[in-house]
Design a protein around this motif. Structure first.
Motif, PDB file in Angstrom:
ATOM      1  N   ALA A   5      -1.466  -2.028 -10.770  1.00  0.00           N
ATOM      2  CA  ALA A   5      -2.344  -1.791  -9.620  1.00  0.00           C
ATOM      3  C   ALA A   5      -2.465  -0.313  -9.282  1.00  0.00           C
ATOM      4  O   ALA A   5      -2.933   0.039  -8.214  1.00  0.00           O
ATOM      5  N   LEU A  37       0.826  -1.213   0.000  1.00  0.00           N
ATOM      6  CA  LEU A  37       0.000   0.000   0.000  1.00  0.00           C
ATOM      7  C   LEU A  37       0.860   1.264   0.000  1.00  0.00           C
ATOM      8  O   LEU A  37       0.577   2.207  -0.733  1.00  0.00           O
ATOM      9  N   MET A  96       2.316   1.789  -3.463  1.00  0.00           N
ATOM     10  CA  MET A  96       1.323   2.235  -4.436  1.00  0.00           C
ATOM     11  C   MET A  96       0.856   3.658  -4.169  1.00  0.00           C
ATOM     12  O   MET A  96       0.783   4.470  -5.081  1.00  0.00           O
ATOM     13  N   ILE A 105      -5.445  -5.421  -4.882  1.00  0.00           N
ATOM     14  CA  ILE A 105      -4.071  -5.311  -5.372  1.00  0.00           C
ATOM     15  C   ILE A 105      -3.654  -6.538  -6.161  1.00  0.00           C
ATOM     16  O   ILE A 105      -3.220  -6.420  -7.313  1.00  0.00           O
ATOM     17  N   ALA A 148      -7.724  -3.366  -1.151  1.00  0.00           N
ATOM     18  CA  ALA A 148      -6.351  -3.686  -0.766  1.00  0.00           C
ATOM     19  C   ALA A 148      -6.086  -5.187  -0.789  1.00  0.00           C
ATOM     20  O   ALA A 148      -5.372  -5.684  -1.660  1.00  0.00           O
ATOM     21  N   VAL A 167      -5.792   1.019  -8.064  1.00  0.00           N
ATOM     22  CA  VAL A 167      -6.160   0.662  -6.697  1.00  0.00           C
ATOM     23  C   VAL A 167      -5.747   1.764  -5.720  1.00  0.00           C
ATOM     24  O   VAL A 167      -6.459   2.043  -4.754  1.00  0.00           O
TER      25      VAL A 167
END
Length: 150
Positions: free
Chosen positions: A121, A48, A51, A111, A107, A124
């Motif tokens: 991704a 996370l 990203m 992902i 998540a 996302v």
């Protein structure tokens, strides 16, 4: 259709392997708890952070993001109205119903599926930011406004 199937096939195969390993006890009795903690506390936060830190704010105007935001608003609004009118519950319960209706698992499931199926991704990250920066504050405000003095 074949491209879609071939994109999801590895996910289904890995799910089946994980199920078989879990049922067979190959990794021991504590495997589920240990692997769950690893994914929740180490792997997903790292993914996370990577990203979201690379997310560009200009993609919020992209048609796919606008479509996501609109469909989230419709689903959340329908959930809110359903809980209020059909089930006769108060604003806090309806806010939780709205969040349950409009919040997606972007998540933990989003992902890996986005990487496997779309090859990227990055979308996302925008979904997560939208849910954290828009959806959650609205829901929490509705919950709080319905519980004042309680």
């Amino acid at each position: 259709m074949h491209a879609l199937f071939s994109a999801f096939a590895p996910i289904w195969v890995l799910t089946g392997i994980g199920y078989a390993v879990g049922r067979g006890g190959l990794l021991g009795e504590q495997a589920e708890a240990v692997l769950g903690r690893f994914v929740f506390h180490v792997a997903m936060p790292a993914a996370l952070f990577t990203m979201v830190s690379g997310a560009s704010p200009d993609v919020f105007g992209h048609p796919s993001m606008v479509a996501f935001a609109a469909s989230t608003a419709v689903a959340a609004g329908a959930g809110y109205v359903l809980v209020r009118r059909v089930f006769g519950r108060g604003r806090p319960d309806a806010a939780i119903g709205a969040m349950s209706s409009g919040h997606v698992n972007s998540a933990n499931l989003g992902i890996p599926v986005a990487v496997q199926v779309l090859g990227d991704a990055s979308f996302v990250a925008q979904v997560i930011l939208f849910q954290v920066l828009v959806l959650s504050p609205v829901v929490l405000t509705l919950v709080e406004s319905g519980t004042e003095g309680a």
